[in-house]
Design a protein around this motif. Structure first.
Motif, PDB file in Angstrom:
ATOM      1  N   ARG A   1      27.741 -32.975  23.281  1.00 30.58           N
ATOM      2  CA  ARG A   1      26.594 -33.003  24.198  1.00 30.58           C
ATOM      3  C   ARG A   1      25.271 -33.051  23.418  1.00 30.58           C
ATOM      4  NH1 ARG A   1      27.809 -28.828  26.527  1.00 30.58           N
ATOM      5  NH2 ARG A   1      26.344 -27.358  25.560  1.00 30.58           N
ATOM      6  N   ARG A   2      25.170 -32.258  22.384  1.00 33.11           N
ATOM      7  CA  ARG A   2      23.934 -32.241  21.582  1.00 33.11           C
ATOM      8  C   ARG A   2      23.721 -33.565  20.842  1.00 33.11           C
ATOM      9  NH1 ARG A   2      22.134 -26.737  19.906  1.00 33.11           N
ATOM     10  NH2 ARG A   2      23.289 -25.213  21.146  1.00 33.11           N
TER      11      ARG A   2
ATOM     12  N   GLU B   1      32.258 -18.816  17.851  1.00 33.97           N
ATOM     13  CA  GLU B   1      32.849 -17.488  17.995  1.00 33.97           C
ATOM     14  C   GLU B   1      33.154 -17.169  19.465  1.00 33.97           C
ATOM     15  OE1 GLU B   1      30.076 -14.842  16.230  1.00 33.97           O
ATOM     16  OE2 GLU B   1      30.491 -15.494  14.158  1.00 33.97           O
ATOM     17  N   ARG B   2      32.376 -17.723  20.375  1.00 38.92           N
ATOM     18  CA  ARG B   2      32.532 -17.390  21.794  1.00 38.92           C
ATOM     19  C   ARG B   2      33.509 -18.320  22.507  1.00 38.92           C
ATOM     20  NH1 ARG B   2      27.695 -18.007  23.014  1.00 38.92           N
ATOM     21  NH2 ARG B   2      27.858 -20.056  24.010  1.00 38.92           N
ATOM     22  N   ALA B   3      33.444 -19.639  22.203  1.00 42.77           N
ATOM     23  CA  ALA B   3      34.241 -20.629  22.960  1.00 42.77           C
ATOM     24  C   ALA B   3      35.310 -21.303  22.126  1.00 42.77           C
ATOM     25  CB  ALA B   3      33.311 -21.677  23.564  1.00 42.77           C
ATOM     26  N   GLY B   4      35.382 -21.021  20.854  1.00 43.64           N
ATOM     27  CA  GLY B   4      36.419 -21.616  20.030  1.00 43.64           C
ATOM     28  C   GLY B   4      36.096 -23.052  19.660  1.00 43.64           C
ATOM     29  N   VAL B   5      37.168 -23.736  19.146  1.00 40.05           N
ATOM     30  CA  VAL B   5      36.966 -25.097  18.659  1.00 40.05           C
ATOM     31  C   VAL B   5      36.648 -26.047  19.797  1.00 40.05           C
ATOM     32  CG1 VAL B   5      38.080 -27.039  17.491  1.00 40.05           C
ATOM     33  CG2 VAL B   5      38.455 -24.709  16.686  1.00 40.05           C
ATOM     34  N   ASN B   6      37.338 -25.910  20.917  1.00 39.73           N
ATOM     35  CA  ASN B   6      37.096 -26.830  22.030  1.00 39.73           C
ATOM     36  C   ASN B   6      35.674 -26.703  22.557  1.00 39.73           C
ATOM     37  OD1 ASN B   6      39.721 -27.830  21.899  1.00 39.73           O
ATOM     38  ND2 ASN B   6      40.528 -26.252  23.281  1.00 39.73           N
ATOM     39  N   GLY B   7      35.257 -25.471  22.749  1.00 33.73           N
ATOM     40  CA  GLY B   7      33.879 -25.275  23.213  1.00 33.73           C
ATOM     41  C   GLY B   7      32.858 -25.795  22.220  1.00 33.73           C
ATOM     42  N   LEU B   8      33.139 -25.617  20.910  1.00 29.93           N
ATOM     43  CA  LEU B   8      32.221 -26.116  19.877  1.00 29.93           C
ATOM     44  C   LEU B   8      32.142 -27.635  19.915  1.00 29.93           C
ATOM     45  CD1 LEU B   8      30.449 -25.722  17.376  1.00 29.93           C
ATOM     46  CD2 LEU B   8      32.541 -25.704  15.990  1.00 29.93           C
ATOM     47  N   LEU B   9      33.330 -28.312  20.068  1.00 26.91           N
ATOM     48  CA  LEU B   9      33.313 -29.767  20.097  1.00 26.91           C
ATOM     49  C   LEU B   9      32.551 -30.298  21.295  1.00 26.91           C
ATOM     50  CD1 LEU B   9      36.992 -30.521  18.998  1.00 26.91           C
ATOM     51  CD2 LEU B   9      34.916 -30.729  17.635  1.00 26.91           C
ATOM     52  N   ARG B  10      32.770 -29.665  22.469  1.00 27.53           N
ATOM     53  CA  ARG B  10      32.040 -30.116  23.662  1.00 27.53           C
ATOM     54  C   ARG B  10      30.519 -29.933  23.468  1.00 27.53           C
ATOM     55  NH1 ARG B  10      36.338 -27.404  26.236  1.00 27.53           N
ATOM     56  NH2 ARG B  10      34.991 -25.597  26.592  1.00 27.53           N
ATOM     57  N   SER B  11      30.122 -28.778  22.906  1.00 24.08           N
ATOM     58  CA  SER B  11      28.684 -28.526  22.686  1.00 24.08           C
ATOM     59  C   SER B  11      28.082 -29.510  21.697  1.00 24.08           C
ATOM     60  CB  SER B  11      28.479 -27.093  22.184  1.00 24.08           C
ATOM     61  OG  SER B  11      27.117 -26.863  21.895  1.00 24.08           O
ATOM     62  N   LEU B  12      28.795 -29.787  20.601  1.00 21.87           N
ATOM     63  CA  LEU B  12      28.261 -30.730  19.608  1.00 21.87           C
ATOM     64  C   LEU B  12      28.197 -32.135  20.167  1.00 21.87           C
ATOM     65  CD1 LEU B  12      30.003 -29.549  16.314  1.00 21.87           C
ATOM     66  CD2 LEU B  12      27.614 -29.267  16.974  1.00 21.87           C
TER      67      LEU B  12
ATOM     68  N   LEU C   1      34.740 -37.020  11.779  1.00 24.97           N
ATOM     69  CA  LEU C   1      35.545 -37.081  13.001  1.00 24.97           C
ATOM     70  C   LEU C   1      34.678 -37.390  14.205  1.00 24.97           C
ATOM     71  CD1 LEU C   1      37.833 -33.981  12.355  1.00 24.97           C
ATOM     72  CD2 LEU C   1      38.278 -36.371  11.787  1.00 24.97           C
ATOM     73  N   ALA C   2      33.495 -36.859  14.276  1.00 24.42           N
ATOM     74  CA  ALA C   2      32.601 -37.062  15.424  1.00 24.42           C
ATOM     75  C   ALA C   2      31.177 -36.754  14.991  1.00 24.42           C
ATOM     76  CB  ALA C   2      33.034 -36.179  16.595  1.00 24.42           C
ATOM     77  N   GLY C   3      30.229 -37.151  15.837  1.00 24.45           N
ATOM     78  CA  GLY C   3      28.816 -36.879  15.569  1.00 24.45           C
ATOM     79  C   GLY C   3      27.942 -38.084  15.833  1.00 24.45           C
ATOM     80  N   ASN C   4      26.647 -37.965  15.531  1.00 22.06           N
ATOM     81  CA  ASN C   4      25.696 -39.060  15.761  1.00 22.06           C
ATOM     82  C   ASN C   4      25.243 -39.702  14.454  1.00 22.06           C
ATOM     83  OD1 ASN C   4      24.226 -36.959  14.775  1.00 22.06           O
ATOM     84  ND2 ASN C   4      22.733 -36.877  16.457  1.00 22.06           N
TER      85      ASN C   4
ATOM     86  N   TYR D   1      24.170 -34.150  13.898  1.00 19.68           N
ATOM     87  CA  TYR D   1      25.376 -33.335  14.078  1.00 19.68           C
ATOM     88  C   TYR D   1      26.568 -34.148  13.570  1.00 19.68           C
ATOM     89  CZ  TYR D   1      22.281 -30.833  17.220  1.00 19.68           C
ATOM     90  OH  TYR D   1      21.223 -30.143  17.756  1.00 19.68           O
ATOM     91  N   VAL D   2      27.370 -33.530  12.697  1.00 18.56           N
ATOM     92  CA  VAL D   2      28.553 -34.192  12.140  1.00 18.56           C
ATOM     93  C   VAL D   2      29.701 -33.193  12.126  1.00 18.56           C
ATOM     94  CG1 VAL D   2      29.586 -35.284  10.122  1.00 18.56           C
ATOM     95  CG2 VAL D   2      27.208 -35.776  10.728  1.00 18.56           C
ATOM     96  N   ILE D   3      30.885 -33.652  12.615  1.00 18.43           N
ATOM     97  CA  ILE D   3      32.112 -32.861  12.533  1.00 18.43           C
ATOM     98  C   ILE D   3      33.052 -33.623  11.593  1.00 18.43           C
ATOM     99  CG2 ILE D   3      34.050 -31.855  13.782  1.00 18.43           C
ATOM    100  CD1 ILE D   3      32.310 -31.938  16.290  1.00 18.43           C
ATOM    101  N   ALA D   4      33.462 -32.973  10.516  1.00 18.09           N
ATOM    102  CA  ALA D   4      34.319 -33.621   9.522  1.00 18.09           C
ATOM    103  C   ALA D   4      35.566 -32.778   9.286  1.00 18.09           C
ATOM    104  CB  ALA D   4      33.555 -33.813   8.217  1.00 18.09           C
TER     105      ALA D   4
END
Length: 465
Positions: free
Chosen positions: A75-76, A62-73, A95-98, A85-88
């Motif tokens: 890093r985490r 909500e604060r940083a949008g999609v780009n901020g969310l992707l950078r945070s995930l 798409l990304a994650g560990n 953490y998984v981004i699908a």
């Protein structure tokens, strides 16, 4: 039957076996209950941690949008730990994650996964390796799907460790209980064997045998003590029966012989006066025999606890006063002085008739043996002493030697071996039987202060007052 067969038939072993079974059931229940509670507690903690993590990700979006969310995930995901953490994409492709792989359809529904699921890591060398996790799926406005989860390997290890520790601890306790069970059973069996050996000897006629005790005060000791008291009583009664049989044969033979001789002389005599005199003597001898048998019968009834010896609340002061008043004229006729010192108001649980007869026997003996002595005083005293009630009859006659004081209470035992004085030799035996019935005691000693004569004390216990 084998030793183990006998062992398993004992009550102690059966009770121990029952306790062991109950303990085992409780132990199994405790293992499953504790591990189940631990698992639920750990899962609850995991869910709370995942919920906090998901809430933070939503705030970042909500604060940083999609780009901020992707950078945070990103890093985490690079940080070591148990978090997943998984981004699908909207269709569910990663798409990304560990995480290298998930179960099919896991990202289709938003919210908590229905149950722990299996996944694969990038570091797994064998593609067959998989791990278990719990996760929450978030669906963003643009259709992206975010999985935030936590690996359950550490909680599972902890749960297994707790279960193993409980199983080992309870196994050791169960083994110890089993060893104690056999120890208790074998000890009980040995004690029962010793009791059986003693019982066999007792049944063989050796009434001096006693059941063994260990001194622990347990139920076996209490049973042995009760049976030993019973055996002591039986032995004493048998000794008394043997003594009575011998004394009856000895003491009643003479008067019966005299009866026969007098009856024969009366038949041979032609003079009516001699026959009447002989008949009077026969009646006198018969009365003495009847008194003897009545005394024996009364002693037997008292020792057997017959209904004639029913107990009730009685005024002991009144009983002693009445006896002293009754025998005072008899004492005066024999040139004796009877004094009474009676504490008033003493009430005990007892039998009025038997107490009166016992006291009468003591006063009658004192009058009979104190007649013609230098000190003509007879004293009857009753008082409370140390919680007990002590009733004393003392005279200043010839007394009883120390070595004979334990013998004169036996049946038919008399110091007057010539039988020149009237009596049956049963008076003190009856007194002792009456005191045993009242749970009291009988004591013989020299009369104070000059040490001459005999003082007989009837001691009633405090519990009777």
């Amino acid at each position: 039957m084998s030793k183990f067969g006998v062992l398993f038939r004992t009550t102690a072993v059966r009770l121990s076996a029952l306790y062991l079974v109950l303990f085992s059931l409780c132990a199994v229940f405790l293992v499953f209950y504790v591990t189940g509670m631990s698992e639920r507690f750990l899962q609850q903690q995991t869910r709370e941690a995942i919920a906090v993590e998901a809430s933070q990700i939503e705030e970042i979006y909500e604060r940083a949008g999609v780009n901020g969310l992707l950078r945070s995930l990103e890093r985490r995901a690079r940080q070591p730990g148990a978090n997943l953490y998984v981004i699908a994409g909207p269709s569910g492709e990663i798409l990304a994650g560990n995480v290298a792989g998930l179960e099919p359809g896991l990202l289709d529904d938003e919210g908590w996964t229905s149950e722990p699921f299996r996944y694969q890591r990038f570091t797994d060398e064998n593609r067959a390796d998989n791990h278990v996790a719990l996760a929450q799926v978030l669906v963003l406005d643009n259709g992206l799907r975010i999985l935030v989860g936590r690996d359950l390997q550490e909680p599972e290890k902890f749960r297994v460790l707790v279960r193993q520790a409980l199983v080992v601890a309870l196994g050791i306790m169960g083994l110890g209980a089993l060893v104690i069970w056999f120890g208790i059973g074998r000890n009980a069996l040995r004690r029962i064997d010793r009791m059986s050996e003693a019982s066999t000897k007792i049944m063989g006629g050796d009434l001096s045998q006693r059941l063994p005790t260990s001194g622990s005060g347990d139920e076996f000791d209490r049973l042995s003590e009760s049976l030993n008291a019973m055996l002591g009583r039986i032995e004493k009664l048998n000794e008394g029966l043997k003594q009575v049989s011998d004394n009856i044969a000895h003491d009643l033979k003479t008067p019966l012989t005299r009866l026969r001789n007098k009856a024969e002389a009366a038949l041979a005599s032609k003079e009516g006066g001699n026959q009447n005199g002989a008949l009077e003597e026969i009646i006198g001898e018969s009365d003495q025999l009847i008194r003897t048998f009545n005394a024996l019968l009364m002693i037997s009834r008292v020792e057997a606890g017959s209904a004639v010896a029913e107990m009730s609340e009685v005024d002991l002061s009144g009983i002693v006063g009445d006896c002293a008043e009754l025998y005072e004229p008899v004492a005066e006729e024999n040139a004796l002085r009877l004094e009474a010192d009676i504490q008033p108001g003493v009430v005990i649980s007892g039998n009025r008739e038997l107490i009166g007869q016992a006291l009468g026997n003591l006063i009658d003996n004192a009058i009979k043996y104190a007649e013609g002595t230098e000190n003509p005083l007879l004293r009857v005293e009753m008082k409370k002493s140390g919680g007990n009630v002590v009733l004393t009859v003392a005279d200043h006659g010839p007394g009883v030697p120390d070595t004979m004081r334990g013998e004169v209470v036996k049946r038919f035992v008399r110091l007057d071996e010539s039988r020149s004085k009237p009596g049956t030799g049963l008076g003190l035996s009856l007194v002792e039987a009456v005191m045993e019935m009242h749970h009291g005691s009988l004591h013989l000693s020299a009369t104070e202060p000059d040490g001459r004569g005999l003082a007989v004390r009837m001691v009633f216990p405090a519990g009777a007052t």
